[in-house]
Write a protein that holds these residues in place. Structure first.
Motif, mmCIF file in Angstrom:
data_model
loop_
_atom_site.group_PDB
_atom_site.id
_atom_site.type_symbol
_atom_site.label_atom_id
_atom_site.label_comp_id
_atom_site.label_asym_id
_atom_site.label_seq_id
_atom_site.Cartn_x
_atom_site.Cartn_y
_atom_site.Cartn_z
ATOM 1 N N GLU A 1 0.849 -1.171 0.000
ATOM 2 C CA GLU A 1 0.000 0.000 0.000
ATOM 3 C C GLU A 1 0.892 1.230 0.000
ATOM 4 O OE1 GLU A 1 -3.285 2.009 2.905
ATOM 5 O OE2 GLU A 1 -3.292 -0.171 2.703
ATOM 6 N N GLU A 2 0.724 2.064 -1.019
ATOM 7 C CA GLU A 2 1.563 3.250 -1.148
ATOM 8 C C GLU A 2 1.284 4.206 0.007
ATOM 9 O OE1 GLU A 2 2.607 6.436 -4.598
ATOM 10 O OE2 GLU A 2 1.851 4.462 -5.128
ATOM 11 N N PRO A 3 2.345 4.771 0.621
ATOM 12 C CA PRO A 3 2.135 5.677 1.746
ATOM 13 C C PRO A 3 1.421 6.956 1.311
ATOM 14 C CG PRO A 3 4.443 5.628 1.131
ATOM 15 C CD PRO A 3 3.748 4.597 0.312
ATOM 16 N N LYS A 4 0.653 7.508 2.204
ATOM 17 C CA LYS A 4 -0.082 8.748 1.934
ATOM 18 C C LYS A 4 0.883 9.923 1.924
ATOM 19 C CE LYS A 4 -4.614 7.451 2.817
ATOM 20 N NZ LYS A 4 -5.314 7.288 1.608
ATOM 21 N N THR A 5 0.627 10.847 1.014
ATOM 22 C CA THR A 5 1.401 12.079 0.943
ATOM 23 C C THR A 5 0.426 13.251 1.005
ATOM 24 O OG1 THR A 5 1.297 12.226 -1.461
ATOM 25 C CG2 THR A 5 3.135 10.979 -0.525
ATOM 26 N N PHE A 6 0.957 14.453 1.013
ATOM 27 C CA PHE A 6 0.114 15.639 1.047
ATOM 28 C C PHE A 6 -0.800 15.688 -0.174
ATOM 29 C CE2 PHE A 6 -0.665 20.163 0.198
ATOM 30 C CZ PHE A 6 -1.316 20.489 1.379
ATOM 31 N N ALA A 7 -0.327 15.164 -1.306
ATOM 32 C CA ALA A 7 -1.122 15.182 -2.544
ATOM 33 C C ALA A 7 -2.411 14.376 -2.412
ATOM 34 C CB ALA A 7 -0.300 14.644 -3.705
ATOM 35 N N ASP A 8 -2.450 13.406 -1.501
ATOM 36 C CA ASP A 8 -3.658 12.605 -1.314
ATOM 37 C C ASP A 8 -4.794 13.410 -0.676
ATOM 38 O OD1 ASP A 8 -2.592 10.198 -2.353
ATOM 39 O OD2 ASP A 8 -1.490 9.907 -0.483
ATOM 40 N N TYR A 9 -4.488 14.549 -0.094
ATOM 41 C CA TYR A 9 -5.506 15.346 0.574
ATOM 42 C C TYR A 9 -5.927 16.576 -0.242
ATOM 43 C CZ TYR A 9 -4.077 12.364 4.368
ATOM 44 O OH TYR A 9 -3.782 11.265 5.123
ATOM 45 N N VAL A 10 -5.416 16.693 -1.480
ATOM 46 C CA VAL A 10 -5.791 17.797 -2.355
ATOM 47 C C VAL A 10 -7.163 17.503 -2.954
ATOM 48 C CG1 VAL A 10 -5.156 19.032 -4.468
ATOM 49 C CG2 VAL A 10 -3.392 18.325 -2.869
ATOM 50 N N LYS A 11 -7.976 18.515 -3.112
ATOM 51 C CA LYS A 11 -9.316 18.329 -3.666
ATOM 52 C C LYS A 11 -9.230 17.703 -5.062
ATOM 53 C CE LYS A 11 -11.394 22.258 -1.321
ATOM 54 N NZ LYS A 11 -12.051 23.546 -1.510
ATOM 55 N N PRO A 12 -10.118 16.793 -5.397
ATOM 56 C CA PRO A 12 -10.077 16.110 -6.697
ATOM 57 C C PRO A 12 -10.100 17.054 -7.903
ATOM 58 C CG PRO A 12 -11.596 14.976 -5.243
ATOM 59 C CD PRO A 12 -11.173 16.239 -4.544
ATOM 60 N N GLU A 13 -10.746 18.207 -7.790
ATOM 61 C CA GLU A 13 -10.799 19.117 -8.941
ATOM 62 C C GLU A 13 -9.438 19.748 -9.247
ATOM 63 O OE1 GLU A 13 -12.796 21.362 -5.437
ATOM 64 O OE2 GLU A 13 -12.959 19.379 -6.337
ATOM 65 N N TYR A 14 -8.472 19.630 -8.307
ATOM 66 C CA TYR A 14 -7.130 20.161 -8.543
ATOM 67 C C TYR A 14 -6.152 19.098 -9.035
ATOM 68 C CZ TYR A 14 -8.822 24.235 -6.025
ATOM 69 O OH TYR A 14 -9.534 25.325 -5.622
ATOM 70 N N TRP A 15 -6.620 17.861 -9.140
ATOM 71 C CA TRP A 15 -5.738 16.768 -9.577
ATOM 72 C C TRP A 15 -5.384 16.952 -11.033
ATOM 73 C CZ3 TRP A 15 -8.391 11.748 -7.421
ATOM 74 C CH2 TRP A 15 -8.337 11.771 -6.021
ATOM 75 N N TYR A 16 -4.210 16.460 -11.426
ATOM 76 C CA TYR A 16 -3.770 16.583 -12.811
ATOM 77 C C TYR A 16 -3.882 15.280 -13.581
ATOM 78 C CZ TYR A 16 0.650 15.041 -10.666
ATOM 79 O OH TYR A 16 1.620 14.387 -9.962
ATOM 80 N N ARG A 17 -4.623 14.328 -13.100
ATOM 81 C CA ARG A 17 -4.751 13.056 -13.803
ATOM 82 C C ARG A 17 -5.815 13.120 -14.847
ATOM 83 N NH1 ARG A 17 -3.802 8.364 -9.341
ATOM 84 N NH2 ARG A 17 -1.837 9.174 -8.666
#
Length: 195
Positions: free
Chosen positions: A179-195
């Motif tokens: 299981e990949e460790p959580k980072t600060f990026a995991d708590y960013v709102k989905p609308e700000y994701w770049y995927r």
């Protein structure tokens, strides 16, 4: 007490070979019975099919072997490929003529689940090397110093018997899923994701 001392003394004097099962001589000679391991002949890259084809012929007694005469396994495959102009491990540097963006990232080829890419900034060598990790689950990564974006281009086998699915499930292989460790990026709102 006397018998335990006598047994230990006898065991110390007995050669180790008496306890170990000797390997038959024919099995060690059979692996060299290969048409590609002829002294002085280097098999072309296209003729290499099995791991036995990557055993070197060696050199004559009393001579110092060259790299190609003593290299085995992947090192031998790489040397044979380089002799024919084939860059087996794609060792050319990444594109440093531009800065990668989300729309047009720098492509990093990788055959494993995870690949490391070193970013030295744009223009090249404008900062120390920052190692970026791209994986099949997180194929895009951005350098935190210059903003350069790299993306994994997976070139490995389509199915891996040891791989987990996208949700980390093991599917009966008997070991715990990573299981990949959580980072600060995991708590960013989905609308700000770049995927």
């Amino acid at each position: 007490m006397f018998t335990s001392r006598a047994v230990s003394a006898i065991a110390r004097r007995t050669p180790v070979r008496a306890f170990a099962k000797a390997r038959p001589f024919t099995s060690s000679m059979a692996r060299f019975d290969n048409k590609l391991n002829v002294p002085g002949k280097i098999a072309p890259y296209e003729e290499i099919k099995t791991e036995d084809d990557l055993l070197p012929p060696g050199t004559k007694p009393g001579q110092v072997p060259t790299d190609i005469e003593q290299a085995t396994g992947l090192e031998r495959l790489e040397l044979i490929g380089k002799m024919q102009g084939i860059d087996l491990f794609d060792m050319k540097p990444l594109d440093a003529s531009r800065k990668g963006t989300l729309e047009n990232p720098i492509i990093v080829n990788g055959a494993g689940d995870e690949q490391y890419a070193g970013c030295t900034g744009y223009p090249a060598d404008s900062h120390i090397v920052n190692w970026l990790t791209v994986s099949r689950e997180r194929p895009i990564e951005r350098c935190n110093e210059c903003g350069n974006v790299v993306k994994l281009n997976y070139v490995g086998p389509e199915s891996d018997p040891h791989a987990h699915d996208a949700h980390g499930h093991d599917h009966g292989h008997g070991h715990a899923a990573y299981e990949e460790p959580k980072t600060f990026a995991d708590y960013v709102k989905p609308e700000y994701w770049y995927r």
